[in-house]
Design a protein around this motif. Structure first.
Motif, short mmCIF file in Angstrom:
data_model
loop_
_atom_site.label_atom_id
_atom_site.label_comp_id
_atom_site.label_asym_id
_atom_site.label_seq_id
_atom_site.Cartn_x
_atom_site.Cartn_y
_atom_site.Cartn_z
N THR A 116 0.84 -1.21 0.00
CA THR A 116 0.00 0.00 0.00
C THR A 116 0.87 1.25 0.00
O THR A 116 2.01 1.24 0.50
CB THR A 116 -0.93 0.02 1.23
N GLU A 117 0.35 2.33 -0.55
CA GLU A 117 1.07 3.60 -0.59
C GLU A 117 1.13 4.22 0.81
O GLU A 117 0.17 4.18 1.57
CB GLU A 117 0.38 4.57 -1.55
N ALA A 118 2.28 4.77 1.16
CA ALA A 118 2.47 5.48 2.43
C ALA A 118 3.36 6.68 2.17
O ALA A 118 4.27 6.62 1.33
CB ALA A 118 3.10 4.55 3.47
N TYR A 119 3.11 7.76 2.90
CA TYR A 119 3.81 9.03 2.65
C TYR A 119 4.47 9.51 3.94
O TYR A 119 4.13 9.10 5.05
CB TYR A 119 2.84 10.07 2.11
N GLY A 120 5.39 10.41 3.77
CA GLY A 120 6.10 10.99 4.91
C GLY A 120 7.51 10.47 5.01
O GLY A 120 8.05 9.87 4.07
N ASN A 121 8.13 10.69 6.16
CA ASN A 121 9.49 10.21 6.37
C ASN A 121 9.49 8.70 6.54
O ASN A 121 8.43 8.07 6.70
CB ASN A 121 10.12 10.91 7.60
N THR B 268 5.29 3.02 10.22
CA THR B 268 4.16 2.91 11.15
C THR B 268 2.83 2.86 10.41
O THR B 268 1.91 2.15 10.83
CB THR B 268 4.17 4.08 12.15
N THR B 269 2.72 3.58 9.30
CA THR B 269 1.48 3.54 8.52
C THR B 269 1.25 2.15 7.96
O THR B 269 0.12 1.62 8.00
CB THR B 269 1.56 4.56 7.37
N LYS B 270 2.29 1.53 7.43
CA LYS B 270 2.14 0.18 6.88
C LYS B 270 1.85 -0.85 7.97
O LYS B 270 1.10 -1.82 7.76
CB LYS B 270 3.39 -0.20 6.09
N LEU C 140 -1.28 -3.25 8.10
CA LEU C 140 -1.12 -4.69 8.25
C LEU C 140 -1.96 -5.21 9.42
O LEU C 140 -2.55 -6.30 9.33
CB LEU C 140 0.36 -5.03 8.47
N LYS C 141 -2.04 -4.45 10.49
CA LYS C 141 -2.84 -4.88 11.63
C LYS C 141 -4.31 -5.05 11.23
O LYS C 141 -4.96 -6.01 11.63
CB LYS C 141 -2.71 -3.87 12.78
N GLY C 142 -4.83 -4.12 10.44
CA GLY C 142 -6.20 -4.24 9.97
C GLY C 142 -6.40 -5.46 9.10
O GLY C 142 -7.40 -6.18 9.22
N TYR C 143 -5.44 -5.73 8.22
CA TYR C 143 -5.51 -6.93 7.38
C TYR C 143 -5.52 -8.20 8.24
O TYR C 143 -6.28 -9.14 7.97
CB TYR C 143 -4.31 -6.97 6.42
N LEU C 144 -4.66 -8.22 9.26
CA LEU C 144 -4.57 -9.41 10.11
C LEU C 144 -5.82 -9.60 10.96
O LEU C 144 -6.22 -10.74 11.23
CB LEU C 144 -3.32 -9.32 11.00
#
Length: 360
Positions: A238-243, A249-251, A255-259
């Motif tokens: 999935t796309e994630a932005y920022g540093n 942490t976004t990914k 992933l937690k939602g997917y699991l």
């Protein structure tokens, strides 16, 4: 209510019970087993129904249930003999009853006249004799769990001072796994001694706390299930932005939602899934036995066998991880053991009370 060591002669028991002044109460005692009564139990007939199941010189066991439905619990009141040889009968009784009460909430409490560990004594004879192993061995073999407690640790005092003072923990409260499954917040309070040289015990079978959503925990069994690799790739793609740290942490949140979704679809209520798979497999075996030449029945029986085996392995992995027990007996299914270990650890680690330093 249980009254231990009243030391009342059999002809005087009725007058003692009447002298308690408890209206609408019934009583039962084991006064027929010796010259002096050792246990009297009583209950409020307006609130509770009690059925006496068995009694002996050192115990009374009864079933107690609330009138109008509600709780039902088996209770054994204990007054252990002061003689180690005579206590053998009590230990044998517990071990025999443990299998009978395996599916029944069972509470065991009273004065056992025995200690579990060296730290349960202070003063007096410091030797640890062989017979002192009988009590802890009995508790282990009977699969009894000590109920979480607060109050006094040393529940008996010989009322002497200085070097002659002797303290012991002789009074205990135990429950089996079924009891703690029904009342995980069960608690025993050992109060200050008043007239007796023993501490009164108040046992509370509190209901569990309101449900709170559990924190996310990764289950090892997911890694062995079909589709796990795909959801990891999907979440990480999935796309994630920022540093870099923000993207990480976004990914991880994604992933937690997917699991969570993967768990609901594949491994939630794992024991129920195992029971359902076992039932379907049994039905397929019966069908195959009736139609041994049916290739479709044979294929279905094999598929259901594989599904059941995979779910059993997942269930065992789940309880192994939750119980934090890292050993297995070769070739043995330990799901029941792990489940009981988990229940024991939860009860042992529960916080029953808090106090400030100046209240210790």
């Amino acid at each position: 209510m249980g009254i231990l060591e009243p030391r009342v002669l059999l002809p005087n028991i009725a007058s003692v019970e009447e002298g308690l002044g408890l209206r609408d109460w019934k009583f039962f005692s084991n006064g027929y087993y010796g010259p002096l009564c050792r246990i009297i139990i009583g209950w409020n007939t307006n609130e509770i129904e009690v059925i006496i199941l068995s009694s002996g010189a050192q115990w009374i066991t009864c079933d107690a249930s609330a009138k109008g439905g509600g709780f039902s619990v088996r209770v054994t009141f204990v007054y252990g003999s002061t003689t180690p040889a005579e206590r053998q009968e009590l230990w044998h009784y517990f071990q025999y009853q443990s299998s009978i009460n395996a599916a029944t909430p069972w509470l065991v409490t009273g004065d056992f006249n025995a200690i579990m560990r060296v730290i349960d004594r202070q003063g007096g004879d410091n030797n640890w004799y062989k017979y002192m192993e009988d009590f802890p061995n009995c508790v282990h073999q009977s699969e009894l769990i000590q109920i979480a407690s607060n109050g006094l640790h040393f529940t008996w005092h010989n009322r002497q001072q200085g070097r002659d003072s002797i303290l012991r923990k002789l009074d205990w409260a135990f429950g089996n796994h079924h009891l703690l499954r029904h009342w995980p917040q069960a608690k025993a309070t050992f109060q200050a001694r008043i007239e007796s040289d023993h501490s009164p015990i108040i046992i509370s079978l509190s209901s569990s706390h309101p449900y709170q959503k559990a924190r996310f925990k990764f289950l090892n069994l997911w890694a062995d299930q079909d589709g796990y690799d795909q959801i990891i790739r999907a979440a990480w793609g999935t796309e994630a932005y920022g540093n870099p740290f923000s993207r990480l942490t976004t990914k991880l949140r994604t992933l937690k939602g997917y699991l969570y979704n993967f768990h609901r679809s594949n491994s939630s209520h794992i024991s129920s899934r195992v029971a359902q798979a076992d039932k379907k497999w049994q039905e397929a075996r019966v069908l195959l036995d009736q139609h041994p030449q049916d290739q479709e029945a044979g294929r279905r029986e094999r598929d259901l066998c594989h599904q059941f085996s995979a779910l059993r392995n997942a269930e065992e992995s789940f309880y192994k991880q939750r119980s934090r027990v890292n050993w297995l007996q070769l070739g043995d299914r330990n799901t029941s053991f792990f489940h009981r270990s988990l229940l024991h650890r939860r009860h042992r680690n529960g916080i029953t009370s808090l106090c400030r330093d100046n209240e210790l």
